[in-house]
Design a protein around this motif. Structure first.
Motif, PDB file in Angstrom:
ATOM      1  N   LYS A 275       0.855  -1.183   0.000  1.00 25.94           N
ATOM      2  CA  LYS A 275       0.000   0.000   0.000  1.00 25.94           C
ATOM      3  C   LYS A 275       0.897   1.240   0.000  1.00 25.94           C
ATOM      4  CE  LYS A 275      -3.807  -2.219   2.514  1.00 25.94           C
ATOM      5  NZ  LYS A 275      -4.691  -2.156   3.698  1.00 25.94           N
ATOM      6  N   PHE A 276       0.720   2.113  -0.988  1.00 24.06           N
ATOM      7  CA  PHE A 276       1.590   3.283  -1.113  1.00 24.06           C
ATOM      8  C   PHE A 276       0.945   4.304  -2.049  1.00 24.06           C
ATOM      9  CE2 PHE A 276       2.680   0.113  -4.228  1.00 24.06           C
ATOM     10  CZ  PHE A 276       2.842   0.810  -5.414  1.00 24.06           C
ATOM     11  N   ARG A 277       1.622   5.412  -2.242  1.00 26.23           N
ATOM     12  CA  ARG A 277       1.156   6.480  -3.124  1.00 26.23           C
ATOM     13  C   ARG A 277       2.187   6.712  -4.225  1.00 26.23           C
ATOM     14  NH1 ARG A 277      -2.539   5.061  -0.886  1.00 26.23           N
ATOM     15  NH2 ARG A 277      -3.969   6.167   0.517  1.00 26.23           N
ATOM     16  N   VAL A 278       1.717   7.198  -5.349  1.00 27.32           N
ATOM     17  CA  VAL A 278       2.601   7.562  -6.451  1.00 27.32           C
ATOM     18  C   VAL A 278       2.216   8.949  -6.945  1.00 27.32           C
ATOM     19  CG1 VAL A 278       3.405   7.029  -8.783  1.00 27.32           C
ATOM     20  CG2 VAL A 278       2.873   5.157  -7.186  1.00 27.32           C
ATOM     21  N   ILE A 279       3.188   9.841  -6.992  1.00 27.50           N
ATOM     22  CA  ILE A 279       3.022  11.117  -7.672  1.00 27.50           C
ATOM     23  C   ILE A 279       3.841  11.025  -8.948  1.00 27.50           C
ATOM     24  CG2 ILE A 279       3.535  13.579  -7.618  1.00 27.50           C
ATOM     25  CD1 ILE A 279       3.132  13.515  -4.623  1.00 27.50           C
ATOM     26  N   THR A 280       3.220  11.286 -10.079  1.00 24.32           N
ATOM     27  CA  THR A 280       3.947  11.153 -11.334  1.00 24.32           C
ATOM     28  C   THR A 280       3.679  12.327 -12.252  1.00 24.32           C
ATOM     29  OG1 THR A 280       4.359   9.703 -13.235  1.00 24.32           O
ATOM     30  CG2 THR A 280       2.099   9.773 -12.401  1.00 24.32           C
ATOM     31  N   THR A 281       4.698  12.701 -13.002  1.00 24.27           N
ATOM     32  CA  THR A 281       4.531  13.699 -14.062  1.00 24.27           C
ATOM     33  C   THR A 281       4.393  13.017 -15.413  1.00 24.27           C
ATOM     34  OG1 THR A 281       6.950  13.912 -14.143  1.00 24.27           O
ATOM     35  CG2 THR A 281       5.765  15.530 -12.828  1.00 24.27           C
ATOM     36  N   ASN A 282       4.330  11.686 -15.418  1.00 20.42           N
ATOM     37  CA  ASN A 282       4.166  10.932 -16.661  1.00 20.42           C
ATOM     38  C   ASN A 282       2.696  10.915 -17.082  1.00 20.42           C
ATOM     39  OD1 ASN A 282       6.893  10.314 -16.509  1.00 20.42           O
ATOM     40  ND2 ASN A 282       6.545   8.383 -15.465  1.00 20.42           N
ATOM     41  N   TYR A 283       2.484  10.885 -18.392  1.00 19.91           N
ATOM     42  CA  TYR A 283       1.118  10.840 -18.912  1.00 19.91           C
ATOM     43  C   TYR A 283       0.590   9.408 -19.032  1.00 19.91           C
ATOM     44  CZ  TYR A 283       2.938  15.329 -20.687  1.00 19.91           C
ATOM     45  OH  TYR A 283       3.534  16.556 -20.814  1.00 19.91           O
ATOM     46  N   ASP A 284       1.483   8.431 -19.051  1.00 18.38           N
ATOM     47  CA  ASP A 284       1.079   7.043 -19.308  1.00 18.38           C
ATOM     48  C   ASP A 284       0.393   6.430 -18.098  1.00 18.38           C
ATOM     49  OD1 ASP A 284       3.094   5.673 -17.537  1.00 18.38           O
ATOM     50  OD2 ASP A 284       4.488   6.678 -18.896  1.00 18.38           O
ATOM     51  N   LYS A 285      -0.186   5.238 -18.300  1.00 19.76           N
ATOM     52  CA  LYS A 285      -0.893   4.507 -17.241  1.00 19.76           C
ATOM     53  C   LYS A 285      -0.133   3.229 -16.865  1.00 19.76           C
ATOM     54  CE  LYS A 285      -4.370   5.690 -15.999  1.00 19.76           C
ATOM     55  NZ  LYS A 285      -5.702   5.373 -16.506  1.00 19.76           N
ATOM     56  N   LEU A 286       1.175   3.249 -17.009  1.00 19.84           N
ATOM     57  CA  LEU A 286       1.981   2.066 -16.738  1.00 19.84           C
ATOM     58  C   LEU A 286       1.967   1.691 -15.256  1.00 19.84           C
ATOM     59  CD1 LEU A 286       5.029   2.916 -19.039  1.00 19.84           C
ATOM     60  CD2 LEU A 286       3.162   1.310 -19.515  1.00 19.84           C
ATOM     61  N   THR A 287       1.953   2.696 -14.394  1.00 18.50           N
ATOM     62  CA  THR A 287       1.902   2.413 -12.955  1.00 18.50           C
ATOM     63  C   THR A 287       0.640   1.656 -12.604  1.00 18.50           C
ATOM     64  OG1 THR A 287       3.207   4.385 -12.430  1.00 18.50           O
ATOM     65  CG2 THR A 287       1.875   3.457 -10.662  1.00 18.50           C
ATOM     66  N   GLU A 288      -0.486   2.079 -13.181  1.00 17.29           N
ATOM     67  CA  GLU A 288      -1.748   1.393 -12.922  1.00 17.29           C
ATOM     68  C   GLU A 288      -1.718  -0.052 -13.421  1.00 17.29           C
ATOM     69  OE1 GLU A 288      -2.798   5.795 -13.153  1.00 17.29           O
ATOM     70  OE2 GLU A 288      -1.329   4.415 -13.982  1.00 17.29           O
ATOM     71  N   GLU A 289      -1.014  -0.289 -14.523  1.00 18.39           N
ATOM     72  CA  GLU A 289      -0.909  -1.648 -15.050  1.00 18.39           C
ATOM     73  C   GLU A 289      -0.036  -2.521 -14.151  1.00 18.39           C
ATOM     74  OE1 GLU A 289      -0.048  -2.055 -19.241  1.00 18.39           O
ATOM     75  OE2 GLU A 289      -0.805  -0.043 -19.638  1.00 18.39           O
ATOM     76  N   LEU A 290       0.978  -1.932 -13.543  1.00 18.83           N
ATOM     77  CA  LEU A 290       1.848  -2.693 -12.650  1.00 18.83           C
ATOM     78  C   LEU A 290       1.113  -3.122 -11.381  1.00 18.83           C
ATOM     79  CD1 LEU A 290       5.070  -0.540 -13.023  1.00 18.83           C
ATOM     80  CD2 LEU A 290       4.907  -2.965 -13.596  1.00 18.83           C
ATOM     81  N   ALA A 291       0.217  -2.265 -10.911  1.00 16.16           N
ATOM     82  CA  ALA A 291      -0.585  -2.606  -9.731  1.00 16.16           C
ATOM     83  C   ALA A 291      -1.855  -3.327 -10.185  1.00 16.16           C
ATOM     84  CB  ALA A 291      -0.945  -1.337  -8.961  1.00 16.16           C
ATOM     85  N   ALA A 292      -2.412  -4.128  -9.304  1.00 14.17           N
ATOM     86  CA  ALA A 292      -3.684  -4.780  -9.617  1.00 14.17           C
ATOM     87  C   ALA A 292      -4.748  -3.701  -9.791  1.00 14.17           C
ATOM     88  CB  ALA A 292      -4.068  -5.737  -8.492  1.00 14.17           C
ATOM     89  N   LYS A 293      -5.455  -3.724 -10.901  1.00 12.52           N
ATOM     90  CA  LYS A 293      -6.379  -2.641 -11.223  1.00 12.52           C
ATOM     91  C   LYS A 293      -7.491  -2.477 -10.189  1.00 12.52           C
ATOM     92  CE  LYS A 293      -5.552  -2.488 -16.187  1.00 12.52           C
ATOM     93  NZ  LYS A 293      -6.155  -2.514 -17.537  1.00 12.52           N
ATOM     94  N   ASN A 294      -7.929  -3.571  -9.589  1.00 17.05           N
ATOM     95  CA  ASN A 294      -8.995  -3.445  -8.603  1.00 17.05           C
ATOM     96  C   ASN A 294      -8.491  -2.877  -7.275  1.00 17.05           C
ATOM     97  OD1 ASN A 294      -7.508  -5.807  -8.131  1.00 17.05           O
ATOM     98  ND2 ASN A 294      -9.166  -6.713  -6.946  1.00 17.05           N
ATOM     99  N   LEU A 295      -7.163  -2.729  -7.127  1.00 18.15           N
ATOM    100  CA  LEU A 295      -6.589  -2.179  -5.906  1.00 18.15           C
ATOM    101  C   LEU A 295      -5.971  -0.810  -6.138  1.00 18.15           C
ATOM    102  CD1 LEU A 295      -4.772  -5.377  -4.577  1.00 18.15           C
ATOM    103  CD2 LEU A 295      -7.028  -4.530  -3.926  1.00 18.15           C
ATOM    104  N   CYS A 296      -6.181  -0.234  -7.303  1.00 15.71           N
ATOM    105  CA  CYS A 296      -5.476   0.992  -7.694  1.00 15.71           C
ATOM    106  C   CYS A 296      -6.464   2.068  -8.132  1.00 15.71           C
ATOM    107  CB  CYS A 296      -4.494   0.671  -8.824  1.00 15.71           C
ATOM    108  SG  CYS A 296      -3.554   2.092  -9.413  1.00 15.71           S
ATOM    109  N   GLN A 297      -6.216   3.297  -7.687  1.00 18.17           N
ATOM    110  CA  GLN A 297      -6.979   4.451  -8.145  1.00 18.17           C
ATOM    111  C   GLN A 297      -6.076   5.364  -8.951  1.00 18.17           C
ATOM    112  OE1 GLN A 297      -8.736   6.469  -4.835  1.00 18.17           O
ATOM    113  NE2 GLN A 297     -10.448   5.041  -4.634  1.00 18.17           N
ATOM    114  N   SER A 298      -6.584   5.835 -10.087  1.00 16.36           N
ATOM    115  CA  SER A 298      -5.853   6.763 -10.939  1.00 16.36           C
ATOM    116  C   SER A 298      -6.540   8.116 -10.881  1.00 16.36           C
ATOM    117  CB  SER A 298      -5.829   6.229 -12.379  1.00 16.36           C
ATOM    118  OG  SER A 298      -5.090   7.093 -13.215  1.00 16.36           O
TER     119      SER A 298
END
Length: 341
Positions: free
Chosen positions: A111-134
């Protein structure tokens, strides 16, 4: 690595990711910021000529990359194209590489947070989608909780019109007071932050960190910023960034190896994190003392400070400067009595 793992175990960890992170998890397939702009040039009439003027091979580029993007945006309008939509189309085609086992393992289990300046959704793909908010500017803010929250402070391909691309966009972002700018400040102040995929010389990064430094000078918090560098960094440079920005540099460490080491360290830290917090609470609230066998451990001081940072916002432990200094004085006086009875 112990401090970072402890922050992860106590759910106080945030990653601050830039382009280098996307390149690392796509086997270098994700474009750099300059590479993205060069691709945009090819979509214009006389694009090679424009590319040569903006990115000359034999001398430094004449404009910043944000200003260069503004020039390209103007040229795209002339041919009925929108730079935000074109960028989104390019980024949407970037895919994860197959060899991300250590990164995916961490992202799907912690369980953690991500601040990103990237436009892509790669972080969301790395995490389980049902456990991730974008969370993206221009889209509704979800109110439910999630194991992983990703804050796209410069926008994402989910809402191209709100992406920060040109110098005009950056001016609005820097001078605005949006939910995302406020959230950026809050997350930096409340978590241990690990910076991944940036250059130490990045102007936008230093502007954000300078704001954090101003806050930390007026509050009793330790330096909680770490910068992971794939290449070696001279000790003098490390000292400079620690003195000026409170950043501790971990060099000669690529992103894949960083997560491998972090996963290994977590297996030990999980066992001691809860116990450390409980014992620290008893010392703070009940006036008890740490055992001599614990204090003599090599990492005992880091455990104590990390536990204090973890319990401060959660367990009603609020330090004034004077109170914090008094507690540390008593703590070190106790250590001296053990060493010199």
């Amino acid at each position: 690595m112990f401090e970072i793992a402890y922050a992860a175990a106590t759910k106080r960890l945030c990653f601050f990711t830039g382009t280098g992170f996307s390149k690392a998890v796509t086997d270098n397939k994700a474009p750099s910021w300059q590479g993205l702009l060069e691709v945009l040039c090819t979509q214009l009439p006389n694009g090679d000529e424009l590319k040569q003027s903006l990115f000359p091979e034999d001398k430094p580029i004449p404009l910043t990359l944000e200003e260069t993007a503004q020039v390209i945006a103007i040229k795209l309008v002339e041919v009925d194209k929108n730079i935000h939509e074109e960028v989104a189309n390019i980024i949407a085609g970037v895919e994860l590489a197959e060899d991300n086992e250590d990164v995916s393992s961490f992202f799907s289990e912690q369980k953690f947070r991500v601040i990103t300046t990237n436009y892509d959704k790669l972080t969301e793909e790395l995490a389980a989608k049902n456990l991730c908010q974008s969370l993206t500017p221009g889209l509704p803010i979800p109110r439910s909780s999630a194991h992983v929250k990703v804050f796209h402070v410069h926008g994402s391909i989910d809402s191209p019109d709100n992406m920060v691309v040109t110098s005009e966009d950056y001016f609005k972002f820097i001078n605005g007071d949006s939910y995302f700018s406020r959230k950026l400040s809050t997350v930096l102040h409340e978590n241990t932050v690990v910076i991944l995929g940036y250059s130490l010389g990045d102007a936008n990064l230093k502007a954000i960190i300078s704001d954090y430094k101003g806050f930390s000078k007026n509050h009793v918090i330790s330096s909680n910023l770490f910068f992971v560098s794939r290449s070696s960094v001279d000790q003098n440079i490390k000292d400079y960034y620690y003195h000026c920005y409170g950043i501790r540099v971990l060099d000669n460490l690529d992103i894949q190896d960083f997560f491998r080491l972090l996963n290994e360290k977590l297996s030990k830290v999980r066992r001691i994190a809860e116990k450390s917090i409980e014992s620290t609470l008893r010392v703070v609230h009940e006036g008890r003392r740490f055992k001599e066998t614990f204090i003599t451990l090599e990492d005992s001081f880091y455990r104590i400070i990390s536990a204090l940072l973890s319990i401060q916002p959660l367990k009603g432990v609020v330090w004034s400067l004077k109170g914090f200094q008094q507690w540390l004085e008593n703590f070190f006086r106790h250590i001296n009595l053990l060493a010199f009875p």
